[in-house]
Design an enzyme around this catalytic site. Structure first.
Site, mmCIF file in Angstrom:
data_model
loop_
_atom_site.group_PDB
_atom_site.id
_atom_site.type_symbol
_atom_site.label_atom_id
_atom_site.label_comp_id
_atom_site.label_asym_id
_atom_site.label_seq_id
_atom_site.Cartn_x
_atom_site.Cartn_y
_atom_site.Cartn_z
ATOM 1 N N GLU A 1 82.772 -6.314 -110.443
ATOM 2 C CA GLU A 1 84.192 -5.967 -110.321
ATOM 3 C C GLU A 1 84.786 -5.839 -111.723
ATOM 4 O O GLU A 1 85.035 -6.846 -112.382
ATOM 5 C CB GLU A 1 84.961 -7.048 -109.543
ATOM 6 C CG GLU A 1 84.540 -7.223 -108.106
ATOM 7 C CD GLU A 1 85.324 -8.321 -107.398
ATOM 8 O OE1 GLU A 1 86.347 -8.771 -107.962
ATOM 9 O OE2 GLU A 1 84.918 -8.727 -106.300
ATOM 10 N N ASN B 1 83.251 -0.407 -110.498
ATOM 11 C CA ASN B 1 84.690 -0.422 -110.732
ATOM 12 C C ASN B 1 85.362 -0.900 -109.441
ATOM 13 O O ASN B 1 84.956 -0.520 -108.354
ATOM 14 C CB ASN B 1 85.115 1.013 -111.077
ATOM 15 C CG ASN B 1 86.524 1.149 -111.563
ATOM 16 O OD1 ASN B 1 87.425 0.498 -111.065
ATOM 17 N ND2 ASN B 1 86.715 2.030 -112.529
ATOM 18 N N TRP B 2 86.393 -1.719 -109.566
ATOM 19 C CA TRP B 2 87.031 -2.284 -108.367
ATOM 20 C C TRP B 2 88.425 -1.700 -108.213
ATOM 21 O O TRP B 2 89.265 -1.956 -109.054
ATOM 22 C CB TRP B 2 87.102 -3.812 -108.497
ATOM 23 C CG TRP B 2 87.480 -4.499 -107.227
ATOM 24 C CD1 TRP B 2 88.703 -5.006 -106.898
ATOM 25 C CD2 TRP B 2 86.638 -4.754 -106.106
ATOM 26 N NE1 TRP B 2 88.671 -5.551 -105.647
ATOM 27 C CE2 TRP B 2 87.419 -5.417 -105.136
ATOM 28 C CE3 TRP B 2 85.300 -4.468 -105.811
ATOM 29 C CZ2 TRP B 2 86.908 -5.806 -103.900
ATOM 30 C CZ3 TRP B 2 84.799 -4.860 -104.587
ATOM 31 C CH2 TRP B 2 85.596 -5.518 -103.647
ATOM 32 N N ILE B 3 88.751 -0.891 -107.215
ATOM 33 C CA ILE B 3 87.994 -0.498 -106.049
ATOM 34 C C ILE B 3 88.039 1.025 -105.939
ATOM 35 O O ILE B 3 88.710 1.681 -106.746
ATOM 36 C CB ILE B 3 88.591 -1.144 -104.766
ATOM 37 C CG1 ILE B 3 90.069 -0.839 -104.690
ATOM 38 C CG2 ILE B 3 88.279 -2.609 -104.650
ATOM 39 C CD1 ILE B 3 90.814 -1.378 -103.477
#
Length: 980
Positions: free
Chosen positions: A493, A551-553
């Site tokens: 994340e 990568n979040w989100i």
């Protein structure tokens, strides 16, 4: 290669669609499980179904990350009446639910079969002992989505009433969308059959296919097939297994003669190998299919099919990640497995689920990490086809658990491995979103070793402790963290900023920046959020020793939001209806393997304002030059390798172009944007599944509504209310505005940045739906779509849910589809229909009624002042001259609705491409001109007859040739026009 024997035999269908025509009541009721209960007054629904599609994406988030808490919850009932076909007599009958949220209790004809309370994993039951083979049966499901809600950042267990008291049953982690929200299948099996991979309740594991040794020249293949004999006597049979490639050519086969006693269940092992395998890879996700057949005295009684992706990989502390012998950076996104959608919730047809994964691929991604709970079966199928490496968990919130909740979580992790272990996209089993005790991590790791002993997949935890890292093959990091440097790291994340799609930058109307009631924790604009993709990527996972990560989100979600002026956690690079933000294009410019350049923002500022600001370009190329109205503004200052900053510069109406160059100074990518005029009309564009919009009660059709100027270009700063009216057999679900509460499910919606997307759910009635969009001051839009009939089949349907067909690896090209300001409508001509294009531009226009002054190209001012008389009235395609040396297997594809002649004007200074050799060159005669004179280039005509409704694929020019050569042109002349 040999032909497959199994494919050549009559197909034995054993799995059936059980989605249609359930009776539903959003209430608890006494006697709902009983066979004779009267449910005639209940509503009729089809799975996937949720009863929270009307109360989600509707409430502002809270700063304590607690998610959307104001959703209806409680006990509900589903009932389905069905009769088995005669062919099912004396067979084994199983039911499979892909998932029910949150607690499911299942009954057949009043008999309790069991329950499932994990909410995210497939489960099933054997119905055979309690089913009526000659009469009507009733399957009843009590579904309870009661959930724990955070209060002031704490989980309040004391006030919770419900049957699934687990930490992940909390909108802090996952929106509480209750219901049978994924597919349901009925399996009708012979008494001698391959078991189902449904361990809970059935305690069976199905078939397991693996590749113990893989190289570029050879792959060994192993099989473990669990087979059960439920006949009253022993059976001798033959188990045959084959692997077929993309063209259905057999590349591997084996067989085993087996004897099973009555009631015996045994794993049958077999092995073999494939010479020179085509490897599965994110850039070439080739899938073999393993076909397994069970024969008794020459009669096939059971068949199954399993995907096989052959690949080898390595996670390294020192050199990062490599696959199939070459280094590769993992780059992609985390995503909630609810994959929720504004106005629809988590109940989505498979093709809509697939669409999200396809967008990840189009953005250049090669990785998806499912956030804390297992990705659905359709997610894994899509990842296999699209080449998305997957991190797959079981179920979790954060932290450890005890007692019953731990048992549910541990069993769900086991079930996830058993069900999904044949998917080549999975490379990491995630044991938990945080550390657990030594006893617990040993148990989870033991499930990997027992049920996936030859898969070679990594086991890992996010934010591991010293205890869990001892059992882990790598570390799943957070925000660039890497605690245990002796283990490889894959990011779980990073970049957890937020930004709504509607806000361009601080200089654009209507809001001129992110105007909020008070300062928020996350208040980026589209511009700063897109630039942030670069900073975060380079800072968090950019070093060469880092394997890469998520990568979040990916899409805006209602779980764990942090801005109390937004109805979502607005951290996605696409919004909650999957419309892209500028971060989508920035990510593609970072991740895409081919040269990319993207100018962040638009080029349509208010003319009455003096706009002086920096401009930002993201590119994976070495240098970027900016041109405003044809005048160079120099090369951008490089920041974090991929971000090029210009200015501050004064904005001028007209055009802007960002041109990217290689190290040698050669132009290799270009993007052009232009100032768009005032809005004049609306446009509605429908999107359906690959076979159309079906009256099955759960299908979805999406409509993009855009505001266009007089030239048909989207107006990027238009934000105004649009009223929609729907007629016909459909249920309006609408869309949303992220900065407004209660905007979903209404017949009105604001366009944002000139566009918004709305949804209609099908009913069980076929016919036509008519959608009209109206907006004050501009021309309305109207579209008619056919709703296709579908037979309920007495509740048991042969047709399985729609899913896109897997693409050949040659066609898996990442294409720029969304660049703002360059849209030329992908139109149809009078005669050319179904036009598709896979070149370097967004699209190409199909033009009609050719006449003098015909313009050959979309990117050059070359006109044919006087066209041949026989070509007047023809359809033609404006090609792109900058593709004159571009190479593609299938650049254009279309069909023609009438018979006629297709003409290609090809520059013969270039070698003749192979696809053109089937055309006939036009001879010079007194009636027919034989080519176009374009500047100093002569383009002779080649022709080919096409029949009514015939389709054709045109490739590209050859890749090498004179620099001043020209791209070919395309014209189609129907017989009715040419008189031929």
């Amino acid at each position: 290669m040999r032909q497959s024997k199994i494919l050549g035999e009559e197909n034995i269908q054993s799995v059936f669609n059980f989605n249609y025509d359930w009776k539903f009541l959003r209430d608890d009721v006494e006697g709902g499980k009983l066979r004779e209960f009267d449910d005639s007054g209940w509503s009729t629904v089809s799975a996937p179904h949720t009863y929270n599609d009307v109360d989600t994406f509707a409430h502002f988030q809270s700063k304590n990350h607690s998610g959307e808490r104001d959703q209806w919850s409680g006990r509900t009932w589903y009932r389905k009446s069905f009769c088995l076909p005669e062919s099912a007599l004396e067979k084994k009958i199983f039911i499979e639910f892909e998932a029910v949220r949150q607690l499911a209790e299942v009954y057949l004809n009043g008999v309790f079969l069991g329950k499932c309370e994990n909410g995210f994993l497939p489960f099933g039951f054997d119905l055979s002992a309690h089913i009526d083979f000659s009469g009507e049966n009733v399957l009843a499901v009590m579904c309870d989505n009661s959930f724990i809600a955070d209060e002031e950042g704490e989980m309040k267990w004391s006030s919770f009433e419900g049957g699934a008291k687990h930490s992940w049953n909390n909108p802090h982690w996952h929106p509480a969308h209750g219901g049978i929200y994924r597919n349901v299948y009925l399996h009708i099996k012979d008494n001698l059959h391959v078991t189902l991979p449904l361990f809970s309740n059935l305690e069976t594991v199905g078939a397991y296919v693996f590749t113990p040794e893989v190289s570029l020249n050879y792959a060994s293949v192993g099989l473990e097939v669990e087979i059960r004999n439920e006949y009253d006597d022993s059976r001798e049979f033959l188990m045959r297994a084959e692997a077929v490639d993309f063209e259905n050519k057999m590349v591997f086969s084996t067989s085993e003669e087996v004897h099973l006693r009555s009631g015996e269940t045994r794993k049958i092992c077999a092995s073999g190998g494939i010479e020179n395998p085509v490897l599965w890879d994110p850039e070439r996700p080739h899938l073999y299919r393993v076909l397994i057949a069970i024969e008794i005295e020459g009669e096939v009684v059971d068949t199954i099919e399993i995907p096989l992706g052959i690949r080898f990989w390595k996670f390294s502390t020192y050199s990062g990640f490599s696959m199939n012998g070459r280094r590769m950076k993992l780059q992609g996104w985390g995503q909630k497995s609810t994959n929720e959608w504004a106005g629809l919730g988590a109940a989505l047809p498979d093709w809509v689920q697939y669409h999200t994964l396809e967008l990840m691929r189009l953005a250049g991604g090669n990785l998806v990490r499912w956030g804390h709970t297992a990705g659905a079966p359709v997610h894994l199928k899509a990842s296999d086809q699209l080449g998305l490496i997957t991190i797959q968990p079981g179920v979790d919130g954060e932290g450890d658990l005890e007692g019953h909740s731990w048992r549910v979580r541990a069993n769900a992790f086991r079930d996830s491995i058993v069900y999904f272990r044949n998917h080549p996209s999975i490379l990491i089993w995630e044991g938990g979103n945080q550390a657990v005790t030594r006893e617990h991590v040993k148990e989870l790791k033991a499930y990997c070793d027992l049920y996936d002993p030859y898969g070679k997949r990594a086991y890992a935890h996010r934010r591991p402790s010293k205890t869990t890292i001892d059992f882990s093959d790598l570390e799943i990091g957070t925000q660039g963290g890497h605690k245990f440097r002796d283990k490889p790291v894959v990011e779980g994340e990073y970049n957890r900023e937020e930004c709504p799609r509607r806000v361009w930058d601080d200089y654009s109307p209507p809001d001129y920046g992110y105007v909020v009631p008070r300062k928020q924790e996350y208040e980026l604009t589209n511009e700063s959020f897109a630039a942030n993709q670069v900073y975060e990527y380079v800072q968090r996972i950019g070093r060469s020793s880092h394997c890469g990560g998520a990568n979040w989100i990916f899409s805006d979600s209602t779980s764990g939001g942090r801005n109390d002026c937004e109805v979502t956690r607005a951290g996605g690079i696409v919004d909650a209806v999957r419309l892209p933000k500028e971060a989508f294009f920035a990510s593609r410019a970072l991740f895409h393997p081919k040269p990319q350049v993207h100018l962040i923002g638009h080029w349509t500022y208010p003319s009455e304002r003096d706009i002086i600001k920096p401009f930002y370009v993201v590119s994976n190329c070495s240098k970027v030059e900016l041109f405003i109205n044809g005048i160079s503004k120099g090369f951008g200052d490089v920041s974090y390798r991929f971000l090029f900053i210009f200015g501050p510069l004064k904005w001028e109406p007209g055009t802007v172009e960002a041109v990217a160059y290689s190290d040698e100074g050669l132009e290799i990518a270009r993007q052009r944007k232009e100032t768009v005029g005032e809005a004049r009309r609306l446009r509605l564009s429908p999107m359906t599944g690959p076979a159309g919009f079906f009256a099955d009660g759960s299908d979805i059709i999406l409509f993009d509504c855009e505001a266009l100027d007089a030239s048909g270009r989207r107006c990027p700063t238009f934000q105004q209310k649009v009223d929609f009216s729907l007629k016909g057999p459909g249920v309006w679900r609408g869309g949303y505005n992220s900065g407004k509460e209660q905007s979903t499910n209404h017949s009105y919606l604001d366009l944002e940045c000139g566009i918004n997307r709305v949804a209609v759910r099908s009913t069980r009635e076929a016919g036509e739906i008519v959608l009209v969009a109206e907006c004050d001051g501009i021309e309305s839009a109207r579209v008619v779509v056919e709703v296709l009939p579908i037979d309920s089949g007495g509740g048991i349907v042969e047709n399985l849910p729609q899913l896109q067909k897997p693409l050949p690896h040659e066609e898996l090209i990442l294409v720029d589809e969304f660049v703002e300001g360059l849209e030329i409508e992908q139109s149809e001509g009078n005669y050319i229909k179904g036009f598709s294009y896979s070149g370097t531009r967004i699209t190409l226009p199909v033009m009609s009624n050719a006449e003098d002054g015909l313009q050959l190209y979309v990117d050059r001012d070359d006109y044919i002042e006087e066209i041949p008389e026989f070509m007047r009235g023809a359809d033609y395609i404006q090609t792109a001259d900058d593709e004159r040396l571009y190479e593609a297997v299938d650049l254009m594809d279309f069909s023609v609705c009438v018979s006629g002649t297709l003409y290609i004007a090809h520059d013969d200074r270039l070698p003749m491409p192979a696809w053109l050799k089937s055309f006939e060159i036009c001879e010079i005669d007194s009636r027919v001109d034989s080519g176009f004179q374009v500047g100093n280039a002569w383009l002779p005509f080649y022709k080919k007859r096409l029949g009514k409704n015939e389709s054709i694929t045109l490739g590209s020019n050859c890749e090498h040739g004179e620099k001043d050569c020209r791209m070919y042109s395309v014209l189609f002349i129907p017989d009715s026009v040419s008189g031929v």
